[in-house]
Write an enzyme that holds these catalytic residues in place. Structure first.
Site, PDB file in Angstrom:
ATOM      1  N   PHE A   1     -19.287  -3.880   8.146  1.00  0.00           N
ATOM      2  CA  PHE A   1     -18.568  -2.856   8.898  1.00  0.00           C
ATOM      3  C   PHE A   1     -19.497  -1.968   9.720  1.00  0.00           C
ATOM      4  O   PHE A   1     -19.078  -0.908  10.181  1.00  0.00           O
ATOM      5  CB  PHE A   1     -17.681  -2.012   7.966  1.00  0.00           C
ATOM      6  CG  PHE A   1     -16.487  -2.775   7.457  1.00  0.00           C
ATOM      7  CD1 PHE A   1     -15.275  -2.711   8.116  1.00  0.00           C
ATOM      8  CD2 PHE A   1     -16.594  -3.583   6.334  1.00  0.00           C
ATOM      9  CE1 PHE A   1     -14.178  -3.428   7.657  1.00  0.00           C
ATOM     10  CE2 PHE A   1     -15.503  -4.301   5.868  1.00  0.00           C
ATOM     11  CZ  PHE A   1     -14.298  -4.226   6.545  1.00  0.00           C
TER      12      PHE A   1
ATOM     13  N   CYS B   1      -3.543  -1.898   8.690  1.00  0.00           N
ATOM     14  CA  CYS B   1      -4.041  -1.167   7.513  1.00  0.00           C
ATOM     15  C   CYS B   1      -4.776   0.118   7.861  1.00  0.00           C
ATOM     16  O   CYS B   1      -4.334   1.213   7.498  1.00  0.00           O
ATOM     17  CB  CYS B   1      -4.941  -2.072   6.681  1.00  0.00           C
ATOM     18  SG  CYS B   1      -4.066  -3.439   5.899  1.00  0.00           S
TER      19      CYS B   1
ATOM     20  N   THR C   1       0.846  -1.185   0.000  1.00  0.00           N
ATOM     21  CA  THR C   1       0.000   0.000   0.000  1.00  0.00           C
ATOM     22  C   THR C   1       0.882   1.235   0.000  1.00  0.00           C
ATOM     23  O   THR C   1       1.647   1.457   0.935  1.00  0.00           O
ATOM     24  CB  THR C   1      -0.932   0.001   1.215  1.00  0.00           C
ATOM     25  OG1 THR C   1      -1.755  -1.170   1.163  1.00  0.00           O
ATOM     26  CG2 THR C   1      -1.820   1.232   1.219  1.00  0.00           C
TER      27      THR C   1
ATOM     28  N   ARG D   1      -0.847  -5.832  15.783  1.00  0.00           N
ATOM     29  CA  ARG D   1      -0.434  -4.474  15.449  1.00  0.00           C
ATOM     30  C   ARG D   1      -1.620  -3.512  15.590  1.00  0.00           C
ATOM     31  O   ARG D   1      -2.680  -3.745  15.048  1.00  0.00           O
ATOM     32  CB  ARG D   1       0.124  -4.419  14.026  1.00  0.00           C
ATOM     33  CG  ARG D   1       1.486  -5.082  13.884  1.00  0.00           C
ATOM     34  CD  ARG D   1       1.937  -5.123  12.440  1.00  0.00           C
ATOM     35  NE  ARG D   1       1.138  -6.021  11.626  1.00  0.00           N
ATOM     36  CZ  ARG D   1       1.343  -6.223  10.321  1.00  0.00           C
ATOM     37  NH1 ARG D   1       2.314  -5.576   9.694  1.00  0.00           N
ATOM     38  NH2 ARG D   1       0.577  -7.070   9.655  1.00  0.00           N
TER      39      ARG D   1
ATOM     40  N   ARG E   1      -8.337  -9.252   3.820  1.00  0.00           N
ATOM     41  CA  ARG E   1      -8.657  -9.124   5.232  1.00  0.00           C
ATOM     42  C   ARG E   1      -7.920 -10.216   5.997  1.00  0.00           C
ATOM     43  O   ARG E   1      -8.000 -11.394   5.631  1.00  0.00           O
ATOM     44  CB  ARG E   1     -10.159  -9.270   5.461  1.00  0.00           C
ATOM     45  CG  ARG E   1     -11.017  -8.220   4.768  1.00  0.00           C
ATOM     46  CD  ARG E   1     -12.474  -8.621   4.762  1.00  0.00           C
ATOM     47  NE  ARG E   1     -12.676  -9.852   3.992  1.00  0.00           N
ATOM     48  CZ  ARG E   1     -13.822 -10.518   3.925  1.00  0.00           C
ATOM     49  NH1 ARG E   1     -14.864 -10.078   4.601  1.00  0.00           N
ATOM     50  NH2 ARG E   1     -13.921 -11.601   3.194  1.00  0.00           N
ATOM     51  N   GLU E   2      -7.213  -9.822   7.034  1.00  0.00           N
ATOM     52  CA  GLU E   2      -6.512 -10.829   7.817  1.00  0.00           C
ATOM     53  C   GLU E   2      -7.523 -11.793   8.431  1.00  0.00           C
ATOM     54  O   GLU E   2      -8.560 -11.395   8.943  1.00  0.00           O
ATOM     55  CB  GLU E   2      -5.663 -10.163   8.897  1.00  0.00           C
ATOM     56  CG  GLU E   2      -4.480  -9.420   8.311  1.00  0.00           C
ATOM     57  CD  GLU E   2      -3.555  -8.861   9.369  1.00  0.00           C
ATOM     58  OE1 GLU E   2      -3.421  -9.494  10.434  1.00  0.00           O
ATOM     59  OE2 GLU E   2      -2.962  -7.796   9.130  1.00  0.00           O
TER      60      GLU E   2
END
Length: 478
Positions: free
Chosen positions: A280, A291, A133, A358, A165-166
């Site tokens: 979402f 991200c 990114t 993270r 998406r993780e």
């Protein structure tokens, strides 16, 4: 059929290099091998490469271990040498880290290092693909870095942003909503279309060996060809908009608490509008991960660099950061005081399905509670090893959810792992010193918590006091 054909017919393979073996690079390399290409995954960390060559996965991703085992040593290999790893490749994906600088802008030093290495080692025409990114204009910046030692006819730079998406990264790659390719030449655009041909024509999904398609996934993705600049902006804009949806619904959830409304009923009502959708729209303690926080900051920074003010991005960040603080206030209100309290914590990863911590809201809440002198015992199905690298031994780690709750003054739910919703509530209540649950992800049903007799605090829903729950069940005389 170009590039890849159905099982039983000859398949044309491409030689591809992927530089970077993190969440994006490793998934991309493995899935490109799954599509029939011969792939070399490159990382300058020789320890990681040795681990990958020995059969380790390094990251927690559904289906990844299976595909690595299927292709390692056949279509997929690993090396720490850029020169050796890219020598025979016609396409080179750059998937290295692009962390935030202190001012929120993107630190492109890892990308720059790769470009320098490629500039001195390219041998024939190559397509250089931005998978990391990066901000708008990076493709031109890479091109300028390469053309100092090569003519423009020897390479093309393409932007091909990832939308993974993780936790579901493998199926997101193999069954994407869309594939975005920003190319400035017909030659490079044709090569990128050939790489993704098995997805574009739907032939991959028809293979008997294919990873099963998720229920809501498209059989054939939209294939969108743009300029490199547009592709770079699509990535940052997409993540900023998703972060906006999360921050918006959290702000509405906070207002629901003020007026006694229920955010889940509100979400159902607004999410049923096809123009908005349900995705979402889930209230919680905020977004995290590698991200959204980084990309919102980067989008803001690059907008300012070009003289464009984007205050909406500032508000997205402010609301998200406020969610952690509001949740700490909830805990303090429920327990009256925090110092010396023993707290059980369920969830350390920034979201379910991954071991990534993270920018995890769970870690941020824990850090604040530790500053308040709380004692914490935590459990996460996947992320405890990574959490230890940050929290070390300042908290205790439990082997399961029940052990985390045992003897605690309250139980906090900080990550929305689906298995938490299926816990034995009667057993949990008996293990807790006080029947208090603070659910930062709205994992539990209010009805079930009422029936179990908990004092239950969630996000954007009315607080349920234990005495009220027992009264409702008729266990306490009125």
């Amino acid at each position: 059929m170009s590039g890849f054909v159905l099982l039983g017919e000859k398949q044309e393979k491409m030689q591809i290099s992927v530089i970077g073996s993190g969440y994006v690079g490793l998934v991309a390399a493995t899935c490109l091998a799954e599509l029939g290409h011969t792939v070399v995954c490159i990382d300058n960390d020789s320890t990681k490469i040795a681990a990958l060559n020995s059969g380790k996965t390094l990251i927690h991703e559904d289906c990844l271990q299976e595909l690595l085992s299927r292709h390692r040593g056949i279509r997929l290999s690993f090396t720490s040498s850029i020169q050796a790893g890219t020598r025979d490749s016609s396409v080179i994906f750059i998937a290295v880290g692009t962390p935030s600088a202190d001012d929120g802008s993107v630190d492109l030093s890892f990308v720059e290092s790769v470009v320098r290495s490629l500039s001195g080692s390219m041998n024939g025409y190559k397509v250089i693909v931005e998978k990391s990114t990066v901000p708008v204009y990076t493709s031109e910046w890479i091109q300028n870095g390469l053309k100092s030692g090569h003519t423009l006819s020897e390479f093309d730079v393409v932007s091909n942003p990832e939308f993974l998406r993780e936790g579901t990264a493998v199926t997101d790659f193999l069954y994407p909503d869309r594939i975005v390719v920003g190319a400035s030449t017909t030659r490079s655009a044709d090569i990128m279309r050939e790489i993704y041909a098995p997805l574009i024509d739907g032939s991959y999904a028809q293979l008997s060996s294919a990873v099963p398609r998720p229920e809501r996934a498209r059989l054939v993705p939209m294939y969108i060809e743009t300029s490199p600049r547009s592709a770079e902006l699509i990535k940052h804009s997409s993540n900023a908009f998703l972060a906006l949806k999360i921050s918006f619904i959290n702000a509405v959830a906070n207002f629901c608490e003020s007026v006694g409304a229920n955010i889940e009923e509100v979400c159902k009502g607004i999410g049923s509008d096809n123009r908005i959708g349900q995705d979402f729209l889930r209230a919680g303690i905020g977004y995290g991960g590698s991200c959204f926080p980084k990309d919102v900051a980067a989008f803001r920074a690059v907008a300012r660099e070009f003289g464009f003010e984007f205050p909406l991005l500032d508000e997205i960040k402010r609301i998200n950061e406020e969610q952690h603080i509001r949740f700490i206030r909830k805990i303090r209100t429920a327990l009256r005081t925090l110092k010396g309290k023993r707290l059980g914590v369920l969830g350390l990863a920034f979201k379910d399905g991954t071991d990534d911590v993270r920018e995890s809201p769970a870690i941020k809440v824990i850090e604040q509670l530790l500053a308040e002198k709380c004692q914490i015992t935590a459990f996460d199905p996947a992320a405890m090893d990574r959490a230890r690298q940050i929290l070390h031994n300042r908290i205790a780690y439990a082997p399961d959810a029940y052990a985390a709750a045992d003897g605690a003054d309250a139980l906090l739910v900080l990550t929305e792992w689906k298995e938490f919703a299926n816990l034995d509530l009667v057993r949990l209540k008996h293990l807790l010193r006080s029947p208090i649950v603070l659910d930062g992800r709205n994992v539990f049903s209010q009805t079930e918590m009422a029936e179990a007799g908990f004092s239950y605090h969630s996000i954007g829903r009315p607080t349920l006091e234990a005495s009220h729950a027992l009264l409702k069940k008729g266990h306490i005389a009125r």
